[in-house]
Design a protein around this motif. Structure first.
Motif, PDB file in Angstrom:
ATOM      1  N   TRP A 212       1.213  -1.515  -0.061  1.00  0.00           N
ATOM      2  CA  TRP A 212      -0.303  -0.044  -0.186  1.00  0.00           C
ATOM      3  C   TRP A 212       0.947   0.942   0.170  1.00  0.00           C
ATOM      4  O   TRP A 212       0.949   2.045   1.298  1.00  0.00           O
ATOM      5  CB  TRP A 212      -0.610  -0.196   1.340  1.00  0.00           C
ATOM      6  CG  TRP A 212      -1.936  -0.878   1.426  1.00  0.00           C
ATOM      7  CD1 TRP A 212      -2.185  -2.284   2.484  1.00  0.00           C
ATOM      8  CD2 TRP A 212      -3.068  -1.309   0.159  1.00  0.00           C
ATOM      9  NE1 TRP A 212      -2.758  -2.687   1.374  1.00  0.00           N
ATOM     10  CE2 TRP A 212      -3.167  -2.726   0.787  1.00  0.00           C
ATOM     11  CE3 TRP A 212      -3.206  -0.409  -0.527  1.00  0.00           C
ATOM     12  CZ2 TRP A 212      -4.687  -4.119  -0.131  1.00  0.00           C
ATOM     13  CZ3 TRP A 212      -4.194  -1.878  -1.889  1.00  0.00           C
ATOM     14  CH2 TRP A 212      -4.935  -2.757  -1.091  1.00  0.00           C
TER      15      TRP A 212
ATOM     16  N   ILE B 190       1.905   4.982  -0.862  1.00  0.00           N
ATOM     17  CA  ILE B 190       1.246   6.133  -1.403  1.00  0.00           C
ATOM     18  C   ILE B 190       2.277   6.846  -1.335  1.00  0.00           C
ATOM     19  O   ILE B 190       2.233   8.501  -1.791  1.00  0.00           O
ATOM     20  CB  ILE B 190      -0.023   7.024  -0.167  1.00  0.00           C
ATOM     21  CG1 ILE B 190       0.342   6.249   1.072  1.00  0.00           C
ATOM     22  CG2 ILE B 190      -1.088   6.703  -1.130  1.00  0.00           C
ATOM     23  CD1 ILE B 190      -0.730   6.784   2.048  1.00  0.00           C
TER      24      ILE B 190
ATOM     25  N   LEU C 113      12.619  -0.015   4.317  1.00  0.00           N
ATOM     26  CA  LEU C 113      11.993  -0.206   5.839  1.00  0.00           C
ATOM     27  C   LEU C 113      11.198  -0.851   6.205  1.00  0.00           C
ATOM     28  O   LEU C 113      10.912  -1.485   7.625  1.00  0.00           O
ATOM     29  CB  LEU C 113      11.525   1.844   6.027  1.00  0.00           C
ATOM     30  CG  LEU C 113      12.503   2.253   5.698  1.00  0.00           C
ATOM     31  CD1 LEU C 113      12.164   4.074   6.098  1.00  0.00           C
ATOM     32  CD2 LEU C 113      13.595   2.451   7.544  1.00  0.00           C
TER      33      LEU C 113
ATOM     34  N   ASP D 252      10.197  -3.751   9.183  1.00  0.00           N
ATOM     35  CA  ASP D 252       9.176  -4.311   9.542  1.00  0.00           C
ATOM     36  C   ASP D 252       8.328  -2.114   9.786  1.00  0.00           C
ATOM     37  O   ASP D 252       6.791  -2.768  10.828  1.00  0.00           O
ATOM     38  CB  ASP D 252       8.468  -4.118  10.980  1.00  0.00           C
ATOM     39  CG  ASP D 252       6.848  -4.998  10.895  1.00  0.00           C
ATOM     40  OD1 ASP D 252       6.644  -5.165   9.540  1.00  0.00           O
ATOM     41  OD2 ASP D 252       6.849  -5.931  12.268  1.00  0.00           O
ATOM     42  N   VAL D 253       8.448  -1.398   9.168  1.00  0.00           N
ATOM     43  CA  VAL D 253       7.956   0.029   9.378  1.00  0.00           C
ATOM     44  C   VAL D 253       6.694  -0.236   8.284  1.00  0.00           C
ATOM     45  O   VAL D 253       7.080  -0.739   6.803  1.00  0.00           O
ATOM     46  CB  VAL D 253       9.228   1.279   9.173  1.00  0.00           C
ATOM     47  CG1 VAL D 253       8.004   2.656   9.086  1.00  0.00           C
ATOM     48  CG2 VAL D 253       9.828   1.146  10.073  1.00  0.00           C
TER      49      VAL D 253
ATOM     50  N   ILE E 127       3.264   2.470   4.397  1.00  0.00           N
ATOM     51  CA  ILE E 127       2.288   3.466   4.404  1.00  0.00           C
ATOM     52  C   ILE E 127       2.389   4.161   4.887  1.00  0.00           C
ATOM     53  O   ILE E 127       2.540   6.119   4.563  1.00  0.00           O
ATOM     54  CB  ILE E 127       0.642   3.159   4.780  1.00  0.00           C
ATOM     55  CG1 ILE E 127       0.112   1.587   4.126  1.00  0.00           C
ATOM     56  CG2 ILE E 127      -0.475   3.909   4.751  1.00  0.00           C
ATOM     57  CD1 ILE E 127      -0.631   1.083   5.443  1.00  0.00           C
ATOM     58  N   ILE E 128       3.065   4.433   6.447  1.00  0.00           N
ATOM     59  CA  ILE E 128       3.158   4.988   6.839  1.00  0.00           C
ATOM     60  C   ILE E 128       4.273   6.169   5.911  1.00  0.00           C
ATOM     61  O   ILE E 128       5.056   7.137   6.218  1.00  0.00           O
ATOM     62  CB  ILE E 128       3.514   5.355   8.405  1.00  0.00           C
ATOM     63  CG1 ILE E 128       2.521   4.539   8.953  1.00  0.00           C
ATOM     64  CG2 ILE E 128       4.191   5.995   9.646  1.00  0.00           C
ATOM     65  CD1 ILE E 128       1.102   5.873   9.233  1.00  0.00           C
ATOM     66  N   SER E 129       6.058   5.686   6.055  1.00  0.00           N
ATOM     67  CA  SER E 129       7.347   5.899   5.170  1.00  0.00           C
ATOM     68  C   SER E 129       6.723   6.907   4.173  1.00  0.00           C
ATOM     69  O   SER E 129       7.237   7.278   4.025  1.00  0.00           O
ATOM     70  CB  SER E 129       8.230   4.224   5.299  1.00  0.00           C
ATOM     71  OG  SER E 129       7.498   3.421   4.759  1.00  0.00           O
TER      72      SER E 129
ATOM     73  N   VAL F 230       3.682   8.183   3.047  1.00  0.00           N
ATOM     74  CA  VAL F 230       3.173   9.901   3.343  1.00  0.00           C
ATOM     75  C   VAL F 230       4.379  10.702   4.136  1.00  0.00           C
ATOM     76  O   VAL F 230       4.686  11.479   3.722  1.00  0.00           O
ATOM     77  CB  VAL F 230       2.769   9.389   4.701  1.00  0.00           C
ATOM     78  CG1 VAL F 230       1.732  10.986   5.229  1.00  0.00           C
ATOM     79  CG2 VAL F 230       1.366   8.735   3.952  1.00  0.00           C
ATOM     80  N   MET F 231       5.756   9.774   4.664  1.00  0.00           N
ATOM     81  CA  MET F 231       6.273  10.603   5.151  1.00  0.00           C
ATOM     82  C   MET F 231       7.238  11.331   4.343  1.00  0.00           C
ATOM     83  O   MET F 231       8.153  12.494   4.212  1.00  0.00           O
ATOM     84  CB  MET F 231       7.303  10.168   6.524  1.00  0.00           C
ATOM     85  CG  MET F 231       6.033   9.704   8.134  1.00  0.00           C
ATOM     86  SD  MET F 231       5.430  11.930   8.338  1.00  0.00           S
ATOM     87  CE  MET F 231       3.650  10.289   9.181  1.00  0.00           C
ATOM     88  N   MET F 232       7.807  10.725   3.557  1.00  0.00           N
ATOM     89  CA  MET F 232       9.090  10.914   2.750  1.00  0.00           C
ATOM     90  C   MET F 232       8.428  12.184   1.308  1.00  0.00           C
ATOM     91  O   MET F 232       8.809  13.009   0.987  1.00  0.00           O
ATOM     92  CB  MET F 232       9.392   9.639   1.893  1.00  0.00           C
ATOM     93  CG  MET F 232      10.399   8.790   2.876  1.00  0.00           C
ATOM     94  SD  MET F 232      10.962   7.617   1.919  1.00  0.00           S
ATOM     95  CE  MET F 232       9.949   6.000   2.095  1.00  0.00           C
TER      96      MET F 232
ATOM     97  N   TYR G  83       6.141  14.095   2.427  1.00  0.00           N
ATOM     98  CA  TYR G  83       7.029  15.951   2.797  1.00  0.00           C
ATOM     99  C   TYR G  83       7.568  16.085   3.119  1.00  0.00           C
ATOM    100  O   TYR G  83       8.409  17.377   2.813  1.00  0.00           O
ATOM    101  CB  TYR G  83       5.470  15.999   4.495  1.00  0.00           C
ATOM    102  CG  TYR G  83       4.634  15.583   4.809  1.00  0.00           C
ATOM    103  CD1 TYR G  83       3.731  16.173   4.758  1.00  0.00           C
ATOM    104  CD2 TYR G  83       3.628  14.436   5.140  1.00  0.00           C
ATOM    105  CE1 TYR G  83       2.695  16.514   4.325  1.00  0.00           C
ATOM    106  CE2 TYR G  83       2.849  14.568   4.991  1.00  0.00           C
ATOM    107  CZ  TYR G  83       1.927  15.279   4.800  1.00  0.00           C
ATOM    108  OH  TYR G  83       0.369  15.879   4.313  1.00  0.00           O
ATOM    109  N   LEU G  84       9.157  15.252   3.384  1.00  0.00           N
ATOM    110  CA  LEU G  84      10.114  15.051   3.874  1.00  0.00           C
ATOM    111  C   LEU G  84      10.702  15.815   2.018  1.00  0.00           C
ATOM    112  O   LEU G  84      11.368  16.449   1.854  1.00  0.00           O
ATOM    113  CB  LEU G  84      11.612  13.973   3.706  1.00  0.00           C
ATOM    114  CG  LEU G  84      10.904  13.180   5.288  1.00  0.00           C
ATOM    115  CD1 LEU G  84      11.576  11.664   5.413  1.00  0.00           C
ATOM    116  CD2 LEU G  84      11.493  14.072   5.979  1.00  0.00           C
TER     117      LEU G  84
END
Lengths: 370, 309
Positions: A99, A101, A151, A156-157, A160-162, A164-166, A168-169
């Motif tokens: 997943w 994004i 990751l 085990d990150v 979805i989260i990683s 999204v954060m990237m 922004y980064l």
């Protein structure tokens, strides 16, 4: 967690995921999707009313601006180019139920990779120059996708989260590079948050005498074909689809799920990166953030509405390209803000999701004694 | 730089941390309730954005920030209804639903914003002021950091023990947590799964809307497109990093807020490092936190898995 509990989880999860197994009845599915389009347009009409504009005038302007003349069709195809590519990036990842994004960020990193290539390879023969620019753009996107995959696999990150954060980064990185950093347009006294124009030799040639349509559209179509062959005709494609259905069986078969995840994300990232290349070197001819904004997120909607199939994605991409291109016309003629289009896309996504569930409803009832 | 100056900055950074925690804390603690009930609401970012936008419109239209706060909660609740309809009734995949909701609201708010400000200068409003707590606010350092804040900041911090009590010390909380672990058990007892899922989503979404409202009314005087800038996602990360426990969530939110507070102070102080590096810190921290805290021991077993009877 025991194996059996994992299996029940996977089994119950797969029921509602985008599965392509037994289609209930084609006519029923088609009816549901048509209904989704109709409801989507009805809700959009309500939205237009909130702006106080004439609904029919607005829709008429939207379609005239999108497909009303040869010129506008070319403009639509140019707008659809990056959207088809980010849609395909979504298809590759989501078919494997990865997943991601991260398409949004990968568009930016692809554009940045390509811009970097355009600086360091300057002076080479044109065909070699262009190929290297495109390649470095794809690598730019692939790196970002690969990081998310590693990751996920090693740490085990959740992807979805990683991702999204990237997303922004990468925007912060771009904002530094073009807003005061080394790539900032030099001649200007005011900082415009953009680079100077790219050399003419690096620009993607226009097609069919149009001033908008460029070679990138051909890349998008070729990518769709490649994605189709990859997913349907190759061993890797089989693994990707199997990962979506039943990762545990795939692992028992001896497939390295981690490696497949990395491959999926690298391919998906490279395709999204290509969208950034096409937009910068085909349309805006300089690196700036606002032209890239939202291409990745829109691509997710397009991939989903396209049924996670390459052909469906091309069709949805052209339709959405039409909306994006007709929006300006609608703004001029009917005074409806162009921001109607992203709102309409969101509405369409939700109605399509409901339609997809409704179309599968019978199957769900049969399978669901658990 | 004198000692006094450094001290003042430190106090200012910490007081800023507490203020910045507020919106993320509302969202994270609210969504904790939702997640403990097994619904993985990925639409936090969009829900928060809707809360912020509606708060802006109502604050500028009525001039009352408290009505705006109520409107933001209501807006969060409406988005929550949509989320619950998609996840609990239609049983669409939770992640896809949240994604769709984020994209929809990002577009909707921008569209309505353009309509709202069409043909005029963007209206502004007077946001929240600090309300020092008598006596406590005169404690050296601590008074300024903890007890000289906006009213809703106090509410946000009080909501942590309140939600803890609800989840762990009431029958309602037990049933709700059971929903995230073993919904069938509730179903067999004849208790409605869907109704509890709606309740859990609504609590989370209303609190997230409130968080968005505070973000608007406590920090700014005007709306910008995508003003939430990933804070909804940080709330989700805080829940994972905090292992689905109120205490842990509070700690994780504090980390993000501290980094953001440092970033804003660095910008003001004009340190000679690209300010984007500091702005990026909370996002980097979220990835690092998730890498370090690999144990998912607190994760509800049925989180994100729609329930079919």
């Amino acid at each position: 967690m025991t194996i059996s509990s994992v299996e029940t989880q996977i089994a119950s999860k797969s029921r509602l995921k985008i599965e392509r197994r037994v289609n209930p009845k084609t006519s029923w599915t088609v009816f549901m999707y048509l209904l989704a389009v109709v409801i989507g347009f009805a809700l959009t009409a309500l939205l237009i009313m909130t702006s106080g504009a004439d609904v029919f005038k607005a829709f008429a302007a939207l379609f005239k601006g999108a497909f009303g003349s040869q010129k506008s069709v070319f403009a639509t195809l140019a707008k659809s180019t990056p959207l088809i590519l980010t849609g395909l990036a979504t298809v590759v990842a989501f078919r494997a139920q990865v997943w991601s994004i991260g398409q949004e960020g990968q568009v930016y990193s692809g554009a940045m990779g390509a811009y970097f290539g355009c600086l360091i390879f300057a002076g080479l023969p044109v065909w070699m120059y262009l190929s290297l620019i495109i390649l470095s753009g794809m690598i730019g996107g692939a790196i970002l996708g690969g990081i998310a995959a590693i990751l996920k696999d090693r740490f085990d990150v959740s992807e979805i989260i990683s991702t999204v954060m990237m997303n922004y980064l990468i925007v912060f990185l771009l904002s530094y590079l073009i807003g005061g950093g080394p790539w900032t347009e030099v001649s200007s006294t005011v900082v415009y948050q953009q680079t100077g124009p790219v050399p003419e030799a690096s620009q993607l040639p226009h097609l069919l005498g149009s001033s908008k349509l460029h070679l990138g559209f051909v890349f998008a179509l070729v990518s769709a074909l490649v994605c189709y062959v990859l997913l349907e005709k190759t061993p890797l494609g089989y693994e990707i689809r199997a990962m979506g259905f039943n990762p545990i069986a795939l692992a028992y078969r001896g497939t390295n799920i981690g490696r497949t995840t990395v491959l999926v994300m690298v391919i998906s990232g490279a395709v999204a990166g290509l969208a950034g290349v096409a937009e910068i070197f085909g349309t805006s001819h300089r690196l700036r953030a606002d032209t890239l904004y939202n291409l990745g997120y829109t691509g997710i909607i397009i991939g989903m509405i396209g049924g996670l199939r390459p052909l469906g994605t091309v069709i949805a991409g052209i339709a959405f390209g039409g909306l994006a291109s007709g929006a300006l016309y609608m703004k001029l003629l009917a005074q409806v803000p162009a921001a109607l289009v992203p709102a309409m896309q969101g509405i369409m996504l939700l109605t399509f999701l409901c339609a997809a569930v409704a179309a599968r409803y019978k199957i769900v009832r049969i399978q669901s004694d658990g | 730089m004198g000692d006094l100056f450094q001290e003042a900055i430190l106090v200012s950074i910490l007081a800023g941390t507490v203020r910045i925690m507020t919106p993320i804390l509302f969202a994270a603690i609210g969504e904790l309730v939702t997640q403990r009930a097994g619904i993985w609401n990925m639409g936090v970012e969009g829900t928060m954005l809707m809360g912020a936008f509606i708060a802006y419109v109502v604050a500028t239209a009525t001039g009352s920030i408290w009505i705006a706060v109520l409107a933001a909660m209501l807006a969060g609740g409406v988005v929550g209804l949509l989320t619950a309809f998609m996840t609990a009734t239609m049983r669409v995949d939770h992640f896809i639903t949240g994604l769709g909701i984020n994209l929809l609201i990002s577009g909707l708010t921008l569209y309505w914003f353009r309509i709202y400000i069409k043909g005029r200068a963007q209206p502004t409003f007077e946001g929240f002021e600090n309300v020092p707590i008598p006596v406590l606010s005169s404690i050296p350092y601590l008074g300024e950091i903890l007890f000289t804040q906006r009213i809703l900041t106090y509410v946000a911090f009080l909501s942590v023990p309140a939600i803890w009590f609800l989840l762990y010390r009431t029958r309602w909380g037990l049933e709700l947590r059971c929903l995230g672990e073993n919904p069938k058990a509730l179903d067999i007892k004849g208790l409605s799964v869907v109704r509890r899922q709606y309740t859990a989503v609504l609590i989370g979404s209303i609190m997230t809307g409130l968080g968005g409202g505070f973000l608007m009314l406590g920090f700014s005087d005007r709306f910008l497109a995508d003003i939430t800038a990933g804070r909804g996602w940080l709330a989700i990360v805080a829940i994972i990093a905090g292992r689905w426990m109120p205490r842990g969530v509070l700690a994780a939110v504090a980390v993000f807020a501290l980094l953001e507070s440092v970033a804003t102070h660095v910008q003001v102080l004009g340190v000679d490092i690209p300010h984007q590096i500091f702005l990026a810190l909370p996002y980097v921290a979220s990835i690092v936190l998730l890498m370090m805290l690999r144990s998912k021991s607190g994760e509800p077993r049925r989180l994100g898995i729609p329930y079919f009877r």
